[in-house]
Design a protein around this motif. Structure first.
Motif, PDB file in Angstrom:
ATOM      1  N   HIS A   9      52.293  30.525 106.521  1.00 13.37           N
ATOM      2  CA  HIS A   9      51.064  29.966 105.955  1.00 13.37           C
ATOM      3  C   HIS A   9      51.034  28.437 106.114  1.00 13.37           C
ATOM      4  O   HIS A   9      50.005  27.859 106.496  1.00 13.37           O
ATOM      5  CB  HIS A   9      50.937  30.353 104.480  1.00 13.37           C
ATOM      6  CG  HIS A   9      49.767  29.740 103.803  1.00 13.37           C
ATOM      7  ND1 HIS A   9      48.459  30.087 104.110  1.00 13.37           N
ATOM      8  CD2 HIS A   9      49.686  28.773 102.855  1.00 13.37           C
ATOM      9  CE1 HIS A   9      47.640  29.358 103.369  1.00 13.37           C
ATOM     10  NE2 HIS A   9      48.353  28.557 102.604  1.00 13.37           N
ATOM     11  N   VAL A  10      52.159  27.784 105.839  1.00 10.16           N
ATOM     12  CA  VAL A  10      52.233  26.322 105.969  1.00 10.16           C
ATOM     13  C   VAL A  10      52.057  25.907 107.427  1.00 10.16           C
ATOM     14  O   VAL A  10      51.342  24.936 107.726  1.00 10.16           O
ATOM     15  CB  VAL A  10      53.543  25.776 105.369  1.00 10.16           C
ATOM     16  CG1 VAL A  10      53.745  24.311 105.727  1.00 10.16           C
ATOM     17  CG2 VAL A  10      53.544  25.964 103.857  1.00 10.16           C
ATOM     18  N   LEU A  11      52.681  26.627 108.354  1.00 13.52           N
ATOM     19  CA  LEU A  11      52.514  26.314 109.777  1.00 13.52           C
ATOM     20  C   LEU A  11      51.049  26.425 110.191  1.00 13.52           C
ATOM     21  O   LEU A  11      50.521  25.544 110.876  1.00 13.52           O
ATOM     22  CB  LEU A  11      53.382  27.239 110.632  1.00 13.52           C
ATOM     23  CG  LEU A  11      54.893  27.019 110.553  1.00 13.52           C
ATOM     24  CD1 LEU A  11      55.625  28.130 111.290  1.00 13.52           C
ATOM     25  CD2 LEU A  11      55.281  25.660 111.091  1.00 13.52           C
ATOM     26  N   ASP A  12      50.385  27.504 109.771  1.00 16.52           N
ATOM     27  CA  ASP A  12      48.971  27.677 110.099  1.00 16.52           C
ATOM     28  C   ASP A  12      48.115  26.579 109.483  1.00 16.52           C
ATOM     29  O   ASP A  12      47.190  26.060 110.124  1.00 16.52           O
ATOM     30  CB  ASP A  12      48.475  29.045 109.625  1.00 16.52           C
ATOM     31  CG  ASP A  12      49.043  30.199 110.448  1.00 16.52           C
ATOM     32  OD1 ASP A  12      49.550  29.951 111.571  1.00 16.52           O
ATOM     33  OD2 ASP A  12      48.981  31.342 109.966  1.00 16.52           O
ATOM     34  N   THR A  13      48.436  26.199 108.243  1.00 17.45           N
ATOM     35  CA  THR A  13      47.683  25.133 107.568  1.00 17.45           C
ATOM     36  C   THR A  13      47.901  23.800 108.266  1.00 17.45           C
ATOM     37  O   THR A  13      46.946  23.020 108.435  1.00 17.45           O
ATOM     38  CB  THR A  13      48.071  25.056 106.079  1.00 17.45           C
ATOM     39  OG1 THR A  13      47.874  26.343 105.480  1.00 17.45           O
ATOM     40  CG2 THR A  13      47.233  24.029 105.335  1.00 17.45           C
ATOM     41  N   CYS A  14      49.120  23.521 108.693  1.00 13.41           N
ATOM     42  CA  CYS A  14      49.412  22.278 109.426  1.00 13.41           C
ATOM     43  C   CYS A  14      48.655  22.236 110.747  1.00 13.41           C
ATOM     44  O   CYS A  14      48.112  21.191 111.120  1.00 13.41           O
ATOM     45  CB  CYS A  14      50.908  22.136 109.673  1.00 13.41           C
ATOM     46  SG  CYS A  14      51.852  21.621 108.242  1.00 13.41           S
ATOM     47  N   LYS A  15      48.618  23.361 111.458  1.00 10.61           N
ATOM     48  CA  LYS A  15      47.865  23.409 112.721  1.00 10.61           C
ATOM     49  C   LYS A  15      46.393  23.081 112.466  1.00 10.61           C
ATOM     50  O   LYS A  15      45.784  22.316 113.227  1.00 10.61           O
ATOM     51  CB  LYS A  15      47.980  24.791 113.356  1.00 10.61           C
ATOM     52  CG  LYS A  15      49.313  25.068 113.980  1.00 10.61           C
ATOM     53  CD  LYS A  15      49.320  26.489 114.552  1.00 10.61           C
ATOM     54  CE  LYS A  15      50.689  26.878 115.043  1.00 10.61           C
ATOM     55  NZ  LYS A  15      50.696  28.279 115.549  1.00 10.61           N
ATOM     56  N   ALA A  16      45.833  23.673 111.428  1.00 13.14           N
ATOM     57  CA  ALA A  16      44.427  23.410 111.115  1.00 13.14           C
ATOM     58  C   ALA A  16      44.220  21.951 110.716  1.00 13.14           C
ATOM     59  O   ALA A  16      43.257  21.306 111.162  1.00 13.14           O
ATOM     60  CB  ALA A  16      43.954  24.347 109.999  1.00 13.14           C
ATOM     61  N   TYR A  17      45.116  21.405 109.884  1.00  9.92           N
ATOM     62  CA  TYR A  17      44.977  20.019 109.441  1.00  9.92           C
ATOM     63  C   TYR A  17      45.083  19.048 110.619  1.00  9.92           C
ATOM     64  O   TYR A  17      44.308  18.105 110.730  1.00  9.92           O
ATOM     65  CB  TYR A  17      46.040  19.699 108.386  1.00  9.92           C
ATOM     66  CG  TYR A  17      46.103  18.244 108.016  1.00  9.92           C
ATOM     67  CD1 TYR A  17      45.058  17.629 107.335  1.00  9.92           C
ATOM     68  CD2 TYR A  17      47.208  17.471 108.344  1.00  9.92           C
ATOM     69  CE1 TYR A  17      45.103  16.286 107.010  1.00  9.92           C
ATOM     70  CE2 TYR A  17      47.269  16.133 108.004  1.00  9.92           C
ATOM     71  CZ  TYR A  17      46.210  15.538 107.348  1.00  9.92           C
ATOM     72  OH  TYR A  17      46.258  14.216 107.027  1.00  9.92           O
ATOM     73  N   LEU A  18      46.053  19.300 111.493  1.00  6.28           N
ATOM     74  CA  LEU A  18      46.285  18.410 112.632  1.00  6.28           C
ATOM     75  C   LEU A  18      45.383  18.725 113.823  1.00  6.28           C
ATOM     76  O   LEU A  18      45.374  17.978 114.800  1.00  6.28           O
ATOM     77  CB  LEU A  18      47.755  18.495 113.057  1.00  6.28           C
ATOM     78  CG  LEU A  18      48.757  18.029 112.006  1.00  6.28           C
ATOM     79  CD1 LEU A  18      50.174  18.392 112.422  1.00  6.28           C
ATOM     80  CD2 LEU A  18      48.622  16.534 111.752  1.00  6.28           C
ATOM     81  N   GLN A  19      44.671  19.844 113.738  1.00  9.12           N
ATOM     82  CA  GLN A  19      43.778  20.288 114.802  1.00  9.12           C
ATOM     83  C   GLN A  19      44.520  20.437 116.129  1.00  9.12           C
ATOM     84  O   GLN A  19      44.126  19.893 117.157  1.00  9.12           O
ATOM     85  CB  GLN A  19      42.578  19.353 114.932  1.00  9.12           C
ATOM     86  CG  GLN A  19      41.761  19.291 113.660  1.00  9.12           C
ATOM     87  CD  GLN A  19      40.594  18.331 113.737  1.00  9.12           C
ATOM     88  OE1 GLN A  19      40.526  17.449 114.570  1.00  9.12           O
ATOM     89  NE2 GLN A  19      39.657  18.511 112.818  1.00  9.12           N
TER      90      GLN A  19
END
Length: 126
Positions: A9-19
């Motif tokens: 979940h954190v990896l997916d959230t980081c990808k979204a945040y960092l685009q």
């Protein structure tokens, strides 16, 4: 939520945040993120409730003493959502959040809070 589920979940959230589509993950499992001249890390901490930590070692080889502690206390007194502290010669800015409920907005705010403290930290090169 297990640690593995929290990490995904954190990896997916980081990808979204960092685009970005892919993240760099270091040998410790931390996600290094550069914002301007600041390098900070996002990591998942195991526990009954997995947490995510956003942190930056903003200054190294800093001598401890009353003036340093006074400055750190002043920064922490005014800080919102993060803290700055001395750890074995380093000045560190950090915050922790519940990993399972992390969203892009919350991660962004955590990164900004750490960045604000990092910019003001004693011992940091201008």
């Amino acid at each position: 939520m297990t640690w593995e589920e929290a990490r995904r979940h954190v990896l997916d959230t980081c990808k979204a945040y960092l685009q970005v589509d892919e993240l760099v993950v270091d040998e410790d499992g931390d996600i290094p993120v550069r914002a301007g001249d600041l390098l900070y890390y996002v990591t998942v901490i195991a526990g009954d409730i997995p947490l995510v930590r956003v942190y930056s070692r903003v200054a190294q080889r800093v001598q401890a003493g009353p003036a340093l502690y006074e400055r750190l206390n002043a920064l922490n007194r005014d800080a919102i959502g993060a803290r700055v502290f001395w750890d074995k010669g380093d000045v560190v800015a950090a915050t922790e959040l519940v990993a399972g409920s992390l969203d892009v907005e919350e991660l962004g705010q955590a990164c900004r809070a750490v960045g604000i403290l990092a910019e003001q930290a004693p011992g940091r090169a201008p």
